[in-house]
Design a protein around this motif. Structure first.
Motif, PDB file in Angstrom:
ATOM      1  N   ILE A 100       8.963   4.636 -31.162  1.00 51.49           N
ATOM      2  CA  ILE A 100       8.221   4.677 -32.421  1.00 51.49           C
ATOM      3  C   ILE A 100       8.892   3.714 -33.409  1.00 51.49           C
ATOM      4  O   ILE A 100      10.074   3.382 -33.259  1.00 51.49           O
ATOM      5  CB  ILE A 100       8.149   6.093 -33.027  1.00 51.49           C
ATOM      6  CG1 ILE A 100       9.546   6.608 -33.410  1.00 51.49           C
ATOM      7  CG2 ILE A 100       7.472   7.056 -32.065  1.00 51.49           C
ATOM      8  CD1 ILE A 100       9.514   7.947 -34.167  1.00 51.49           C
ATOM      9  N   THR A 101       8.137   3.295 -34.380  1.00 51.58           N
ATOM     10  CA  THR A 101       8.677   2.382 -35.395  1.00 51.58           C
ATOM     11  C   THR A 101       8.632   2.983 -36.795  1.00 51.58           C
ATOM     12  O   THR A 101       9.312   2.492 -37.697  1.00 51.58           O
ATOM     13  CB  THR A 101       7.910   1.047 -35.398  1.00 51.58           C
ATOM     14  OG1 THR A 101       6.519   1.308 -35.605  1.00 51.58           O
ATOM     15  CG2 THR A 101       8.095   0.320 -34.070  1.00 51.58           C
ATOM     16  N   ALA A 132       3.060   5.899 -19.534  1.00 54.35           N
ATOM     17  CA  ALA A 132       4.337   5.299 -19.118  1.00 54.35           C
ATOM     18  C   ALA A 132       5.240   5.184 -20.329  1.00 54.35           C
ATOM     19  O   ALA A 132       4.903   5.645 -21.422  1.00 54.35           O
ATOM     20  CB  ALA A 132       4.072   3.921 -18.505  1.00 54.35           C
ATOM     21  N   GLU A 133       6.411   4.581 -20.168  1.00 53.33           N
ATOM     22  CA  GLU A 133       7.404   4.526 -21.231  1.00 53.33           C
ATOM     23  C   GLU A 133       7.132   3.323 -22.135  1.00 53.33           C
ATOM     24  O   GLU A 133       7.764   2.288 -22.059  1.00 53.33           O
ATOM     25  CB  GLU A 133       8.810   4.482 -20.653  1.00 53.33           C
ATOM     26  CG  GLU A 133       9.116   5.734 -19.836  1.00 53.33           C
ATOM     27  CD  GLU A 133      10.577   5.838 -19.425  1.00 53.33           C
ATOM     28  OE1 GLU A 133      11.341   4.919 -19.719  1.00 53.33           O
ATOM     29  OE2 GLU A 133      10.936   6.845 -18.816  1.00 53.33           O
ATOM     30  N   VAL A 134       6.164   3.508 -23.026  1.00 59.00           N
ATOM     31  CA  VAL A 134       5.801   2.431 -23.969  1.00 59.00           C
ATOM     32  C   VAL A 134       5.622   3.037 -25.358  1.00 59.00           C
ATOM     33  O   VAL A 134       5.734   4.237 -25.561  1.00 59.00           O
ATOM     34  CB  VAL A 134       4.495   1.721 -23.534  1.00 59.00           C
ATOM     35  CG1 VAL A 134       4.695   1.007 -22.214  1.00 59.00           C
ATOM     36  CG2 VAL A 134       3.351   2.710 -23.404  1.00 59.00           C
ATOM     37  N   THR A 135       5.298   2.183 -26.306  1.00 57.71           N
ATOM     38  CA  THR A 135       5.198   2.606 -27.699  1.00 57.71           C
ATOM     39  C   THR A 135       4.076   3.617 -27.933  1.00 57.71           C
ATOM     40  O   THR A 135       2.975   3.480 -27.398  1.00 57.71           O
ATOM     41  CB  THR A 135       4.966   1.381 -28.601  1.00 57.71           C
ATOM     42  OG1 THR A 135       6.052   0.471 -28.399  1.00 57.71           O
ATOM     43  CG2 THR A 135       4.895   1.773 -30.056  1.00 57.71           C
ATOM     44  N   VAL A 136       4.369   4.638 -28.745  1.00 61.46           N
ATOM     45  CA  VAL A 136       3.353   5.595 -29.146  1.00 61.46           C
ATOM     46  C   VAL A 136       2.547   4.995 -30.290  1.00 61.46           C
ATOM     47  O   VAL A 136       3.103   4.666 -31.339  1.00 61.46           O
ATOM     48  CB  VAL A 136       4.005   6.912 -29.621  1.00 61.46           C
ATOM     49  CG1 VAL A 136       2.939   7.866 -30.139  1.00 61.46           C
ATOM     50  CG2 VAL A 136       4.772   7.574 -28.486  1.00 61.46           C
ATOM     51  N   PRO A 137       1.236   4.834 -30.130  1.00 62.34           N
ATOM     52  CA  PRO A 137       0.428   4.259 -31.221  1.00 62.34           C
ATOM     53  C   PRO A 137       0.159   5.286 -32.304  1.00 62.34           C
ATOM     54  O   PRO A 137       0.129   6.473 -32.042  1.00 62.34           O
ATOM     55  CB  PRO A 137      -0.874   3.867 -30.502  1.00 62.34           C
ATOM     56  CG  PRO A 137      -0.988   4.871 -29.392  1.00 62.34           C
ATOM     57  CD  PRO A 137       0.439   5.144 -28.954  1.00 62.34           C
ATOM     58  N   ARG A 138      -0.026   4.825 -33.541  1.00 64.61           N
ATOM     59  CA  ARG A 138      -0.403   5.707 -34.631  1.00 64.61           C
ATOM     60  C   ARG A 138      -1.445   5.003 -35.479  1.00 64.61           C
ATOM     61  O   ARG A 138      -1.458   3.782 -35.542  1.00 64.61           O
ATOM     62  CB  ARG A 138       0.780   6.079 -35.496  1.00 64.61           C
ATOM     63  CG  ARG A 138       1.743   7.055 -34.856  1.00 64.61           C
ATOM     64  CD  ARG A 138       2.558   7.783 -35.895  1.00 64.61           C
ATOM     65  NE  ARG A 138       3.228   6.878 -36.826  1.00 64.61           N
ATOM     66  CZ  ARG A 138       2.815   6.622 -38.058  1.00 64.61           C
ATOM     67  NH1 ARG A 138       1.722   7.186 -38.520  1.00 64.61           N
ATOM     68  NH2 ARG A 138       3.465   5.797 -38.839  1.00 64.61           N
TER      69      ARG A 138
END
Length: 307
Positions: A207-208, A301-307
């Motif tokens: 997450i960012t 998979a192990e990638v960014t969670v979008p928001r």
């Protein structure tokens, strides 16, 4: 110089991570100020907390601090938004279930006689006017979920401001980030137990900004009579929730919003995945048998969670 500091708090493990190790002390002092204030206001196991004073008022009005009033107001808003699935009036149910002191003491003590659960009184009975609170006689509040998540949100904002760098704060399964993220974002391991090692079943996501919360039935549990209980209470019955999911993780704009959604999903059970999808909240839900379901763009998979 350290970029990460782990610490015990409220019967669980907390963590503070900064992008600039030189700013750790500034971030740490800001974090400590926030969690200390929240403990004094809302710790159910402290006899000198404001919450204990409110719960022990026997129907009398009690003037409270701005922090307590804000936390209770947020808890009532969460109850309203979740249709009562997450309700602060479950304090009496937790006490009846034997969870009336720190979890380590509950587990280490003798099992209490079984008490038939009763439904919670329901959040509409709570009166909050400015900074004055009144509970009907016999009603007890538990602000644990809301207070912890709000403490994370307040602490990360204050720590990032004080440190002038990117900061991550985690208390148990509640996490929030603020300030510039590190290159590649903040990598977070999502599991049934926030204290589990990297080899345990789970998923790493990135997450960012915002918050991420994991609510689970597998960590905070104890014996009550001849039964196994946990801390997620269904307000409609006063008994432990969890007939469908064992762990739910949600990403949202704040830790408080994420925690409210993940806890509500555990209580709701079947159909919670559809509700989260309708709310466009990325979520990872683990069924009692370990089957994993993801909704609203949560990565498989192990990638960014979008928001």
């Amino acid at each position: 110089m350290e970029r990460r500091r782990d610490f015990p708090i409220w019967g669980m493990t907390g963590c503070l991570v900064v992008t600039d190790a030189r700013r750790m002390n500034a971030a740490w002092c800001a974090l400590q100020d926030e969690v200390t204030a929240m403990g004094k206001a809302c710790d159910r196991f402290r006899s000198d907390s404001e919450l204990s004073r409110v719960n022990g008022a026997c129907g009398r009005p009690v003037e409270v601090s701005p922090l307590f009033a804000e936390t209770l107001g947020r808890a009532l808003a969460v109850a309203r938004a979740t249709g009562g699935l997450v309700d602060p009036t479950v304090g009496g149910a937790l006490i009846s279930a034997g969870y009336d002191r720190d979890l380590a003491e509950v587990r280490g003590g003798a099992s209490r006689p079984y008490v038939v659960p009763r439904p919670a009184a329901g959040w509409p009975v709570v009166e909050l006017h400015d900074r004055v609170v009144r509970l009907p006689r016999g009603v007890s509040l538990d602000l644990g979920a809301t207070a912890k998540a709000l403490a994370v949100d307040r602490a990360v904002a204050r720590a990032a401001s004080a440190a002038g760098c990117g900061v991550l704060v985690g208390l148990g399964g509640d996490i929030a980030v603020s300030g510039p993220a590190p290159s590649g974002g903040w990598r977070i391991r999502v599991t049934d137990d926030h204290g589990a090692g990297p080899d345990e079943p789970g998923q790493t996501v990135v997450i960012t900004d915002g918050g991420l919360a994991t609510s689970s039935l597998t960590v905070r549990h104890w014996r009550h009579g001849d039964r196994r209980w946990h801390h997620i209470i269904d307000p409609s019955t006063g008994a432990p929730a969890g007939t469908w999911w064992r762990t739910v993780s949600v990403a949202a704009g704040s830790c408080l919003d994420a925690n409210a959604a993940s806890t509500a999903a555990l209580v709701e059970g079947r159909g919670a995945d559809r509700r989260l999808a309708e709310q466009a909240l990325p979520a990872r839900l683990v069924r009692l048998d370990g089957t994993v379901l993801t909704v609203a763009g949560w990565p498989s998979a192990e990638v960014t969670v979008p928001r």
